[in-house]
Design an enzyme around this catalytic site. Structure first.
Site, PDB file in Angstrom:
ATOM      1  CG  ASP A   1      -2.178   0.846   0.999  1.00 36.16           C
ATOM      2  OD1 ASP A   1      -2.218   1.599   0.006  1.00 36.16           O
ATOM      3  OD2 ASP A   1      -3.100   0.794   1.841  1.00 36.16           O
TER       4      ASP A   1
ATOM      5  CG  ASP B   1      -6.045   5.483  -2.809  1.00 32.03           C
ATOM      6  OD1 ASP B   1      -4.931   4.929  -2.694  1.00 32.03           O
ATOM      7  OD2 ASP B   1      -7.005   5.225  -2.057  1.00 32.03           O
TER       8      ASP B   1
ATOM      9  CB  CYS C   1      -8.237 -22.173  20.169  1.00 29.71           C
ATOM     10  SG  CYS C   1      -8.384 -20.417  19.832  1.00 29.71           S
TER      11      CYS C   1
ATOM     12  CB  CYS D   1     -11.853 -21.582  18.576  1.00 26.93           C
ATOM     13  SG  CYS D   1     -10.940 -21.513  17.027  1.00 26.93           S
TER      14      CYS D   1
ATOM     15  CB  CYS E   1      -7.997 -22.324  15.144  1.00 22.76           C
ATOM     16  SG  CYS E   1      -7.236 -21.295  16.398  1.00 22.76           S
TER      17      CYS E   1
HETATM   18  N1  GUN Z   1      -6.254   1.179   3.387  1.00 19.12           N
HETATM   19  C1  GUN Z   1      -7.492   1.284   3.919  1.00 19.12           C
HETATM   20  N2  GUN Z   1      -8.258   2.103   3.172  1.00 19.12           N
HETATM   21  C2  GUN Z   1      -7.499   2.523   2.137  1.00 19.12           C
HETATM   22  C3  GUN Z   1      -7.749   3.372   1.014  1.00 19.12           C
HETATM   23  O1  GUN Z   1      -8.825   3.922   0.829  1.00 19.12           O
HETATM   24  N3  GUN Z   1      -6.701   3.549   0.145  1.00 19.12           N
HETATM   25  C4  GUN Z   1      -5.491   2.948   0.313  1.00 19.12           C
HETATM   26  N4  GUN Z   1      -4.537   3.138  -0.586  1.00 19.12           N
HETATM   27  N5  GUN Z   1      -5.247   2.140   1.368  1.00 19.12           N
HETATM   28  C5  GUN Z   1      -6.241   1.932   2.264  1.00 19.12           C
HETATM   29 ZN    ZN Z   2      -8.989 -20.373  17.643  1.00 19.22          ZN
END
Ligand code: GUN
Ligand code: ZN
Length: 650
Positions: free
Chosen positions: A88, A123, A278, A273, A275
């Protein structure tokens, strides 16, 4: 590049190819914070079988040591992960802290240079509380940055985030414009505050508005959605990727995630749970651990649980039970129940992707089941396609044992012997002529005997609408022998028509469109039946095997001769997929039709429909089963659009 493998409506199982391998979607990308490794990427790979994760390039770029290591040895070495890595861009940090110290081109170049498999544009996070004007301006800025980012992506796949706040037109418009650019994938952004407030119905509206504008051949990522409560409905609406920092964040707050909600450790009597995290621990033991050990254990539980829920979602897509799963999960929280209302509002759009039939039966899960696209599609097709089979009298039955022609076999036989009558059941799905009783979804459904009052009323309304337009001079509800006595007086004379022929005629019209049954006019029609079940297997027209009837959903598969007959009576484009001439020759030899060769497609075709594959001159090459709808056939560059069953040159 995305390849569609399996689907149920908009919900789909796909294969996404990156430079570090193939990823099966829907997939959850665990968020890895390189400064805070609650669970290491290596553990994610080895113990959790994760083959794609997401990390933040902004965090890496702004930390000198991490930046140097990433630029030198690459992102995969930095994280010690050999699967696919998405990054990101810092948008979320910008939303949380007000701004970021990085340019939108610079951060895309950085992601490319450290070897991210999928990078993300910077963005502008459109907040749900913003006015339309503020949101429009921010969305324009996102689009502008997107335009400037695409040329920089190099070998990296690039994600162009759909923004637009809570304004559907802005979402659709943004999605349309980003789809025209060379992005590889589209996250839906700006939804984190809505998810945090459990505003799931707003999220559902946003997903639908975005999907409407997006290129269907590109994967859709729901940014910041990491709670298993969200997965079923988001997948139902066509989301392919999710990312979760929640598994670790919740763990730090000692909260355990479950598909139906979240629980504080201190409120739990039992982990309930099994998993791997757990199964060897109790609440007591967890509470006795050191805080870091406890956080790790809860994070593991949260991640296992989230991944498991997605596996269940995938099973549901394979089985054809994703609607049932969404309706069942909706019982967990009123905010999820509210999503069902949104689905009803968008029923028209959803119906465009509704499969012609499913592997599994339709299960009634509550009054909302009445609004599923399979129910509305049945009614719409019935009213627009079916014709009156031709008797003078219509006898109606209440819903009863299925298939209806067996459940009501003795009543039907007694009436037919003495009265010129057709038969119809007031079914849950709508008016069900006895001839359609083996066709999906009429027979393949489990509906309780006693329906909720609102559903019973809707069924009555539909039957009333039917009463106004069925065209029979006389229609009565069956009330036992007195009905027969009455009918003998007013409409004497037995029903001469062959029930098998009536069945095939009704299915032809219902499946291929009104008028399709005309192909049997004046022809000699014979039937081959199953020795075990007595059901029609093959339809032989003038001595030629023209259609087969599928036992599991009562639909007809045309042989080449049957398809030629249909093409003579159906409108020019109907039920046809047009492919370029060379691939048409391949199809004529029995090869499947790939989406990239499709030139046109009837917009009424639904996944699972039997379709005619024709060349650009309209000549029949093959008959097959459509796996996609028109918009998908025209968009996908990979994968099969029509699975060929019968080839013209075989
Ligand atoms: N992570 C959570 N929401 C967003 C978003 O709207 N844009 C980006 N790039 N990362 C995010
Ligand atoms: Zn669990």
């Amino acid at each position: 590049m995305l390849e569609l493998k399996e689907r149920d409506g908009l919900a789909r199982i796909c294969e996404l190819s990156t430079r570090h391998g193939k990823v099966t979607t829907p997939a959850l990308l665990p968020v890895v914070n390189p400064n805070q490794l609650t669970i290491t990427p290596r553990e994610m790979r080895d113990r959790f079988k994760v083959d794609i994760l997401i990390t933040n390039s902004y965090i890496i770029k702004t930390d000198e040591k991490l930046r140097e290591r990433a630029l030198e040895g690459g992102l995969h070495k930095l994280l010690d992960f050999d699967g696919s890595i998405m990054t990101d861009s810092g948008t979320f940090q910008s939303y949380v802290y007000g701004k970021v110290a990085v340019g939108h081109k610079e951060i895309v170049e950085f992601q490319r240079d450290i070897g991210a498999d999928i990078g993300t544009i910077l963005d502008v996070f459109s907040e749900p509380g913003w006015t339309e004007e503020e949101t429009r301006a921010a969305t324009e800025e996102t689009i502008r940055r997107g335009e400037e980012s695409v040329p920089l992506k190099g070998e990296m796949l690039l994600a162009g985030t759909v923004q637009g706040g809570i304004f559907p037109e802005l979402r659709t418009g943004c999605a349309e414009r980003l789809s025209k650019m060379a992005f590889d994938l589209h996250p839906i952004g700006g939804v984190v505050p809505l998810l945090e407030d459990y505003r799931f119905s707003d999220v559902a509206d946003i997903i639908i508005a975005s999907k409407k504008g997006l290129d269907p051949s590109r994967p859709v990522h729901l940014f910041g959605a990491g709670h298993p409560m969200v997965f079923p409905f988001a997948v139902l609406l066509g989301c392919d990727l999710f990312d979760s920092a929640s598994y670790a964040k919740y763990a730090r707050e000692e909260r355990l995630m479950y598909p139906t909600g979240t629980k504080f450790l201190r409120d739990l009597h039992d982990l309930a749970c099994d998993c791997p995290a757990c199964s060897s621990t109790s609440v007591k033991e967890l509470l006795a651990m050191s805080p870091s050990e406890r956080t790790k254990r809860i994070a593991e539980h949260n991640l296992f649980t989230s991944l498991k829920e997605l596996r269940k979602v995938k099973n549901a897509i394979h089985e054809g039970s994703i609607w049932e799963m969404v309706e069942m999960r909706a019982r967990a929280h009123p905010a999820l129940l509210a999503v069902l209302k949104v689905l009803k509002r968008h029923e028209d759009y959803l119906q465009g992707f509704e499969p012609a039939s499913r592997r599994g039966a339709f299960f009634y899960c509550g009054p909302e089941s009445y609004d599923r696209p399979s129910v509305t599609m049945y009614r719409e097709r019935y009213f627009s396609r079916c014709r009156r089979p031709g008797a003078r009298v219509l006898v109606g039955f209440e819903d009863g044992p299925k298939p209806y022609s067996r459940g009501y076999a003795s009543e039907i036989a007694r009436v037919r012997a003495k009265v010129d009558a057709d038969f119809l059941v007031a079914s849950f799905f709508g008016p069900a002529p006895i001839e359609l009783d083996e066709m999906y979804p009429i027979a393949q459904s489990v509906i309780p005997e006693h329906l909720d009052r609102e559903v019973a009323e809707k069924i009555r309304d539909t039957m009333e609408r039917h009463a106004h337009q069925h065209g029979y001079p006389l229609a009565v509800m069956w009330e036992g022998d007195q009905t027969l006595e009455f009918l003998e007086e007013v409409a004497p004379g037995p029903r001469a028509a062959d029930p098998d022929l009536l069945r095939v005629r009704a299915v032809l019209d219902m499946q291929f469109g009104r008028g399709a049954a005309d192909i049997l006019d004046g022809r000699k029609v014979e039937f081959v039946k199953s020795r075990n079940t007595g059901k029609i297997r093959n339809v032989v027209v003038d001595g030629v095997h023209a259609f087969s009837m599928r036992a599991h959903d009562g639909r007809l598969t045309p042989k080449i001769e049957g398809a030629r007959m249909l093409m003579k009576v159906l409108p020019a484009h109907a039920m046809r997929v047009t492919v370029e001439d060379e691939p048409a020759e391949f199809a004529a030899k029995g090869n499947n039709v790939f989406a990239k060769f499709v030139a046109e497609c009837d917009p009424d075709i639904r996944p699972g429909d039997s379709v005619m594959v024709v060349n650009t001159k309209g000549e029949l090459a093959a008959v097959g089963r459509a796996l996609m709808v028109r918009s998908e056939m025209l968009a996908f560059k990979r994968g099969i659009a029509v699975r060929v069953k019968e080839a013209a040159e075989d």
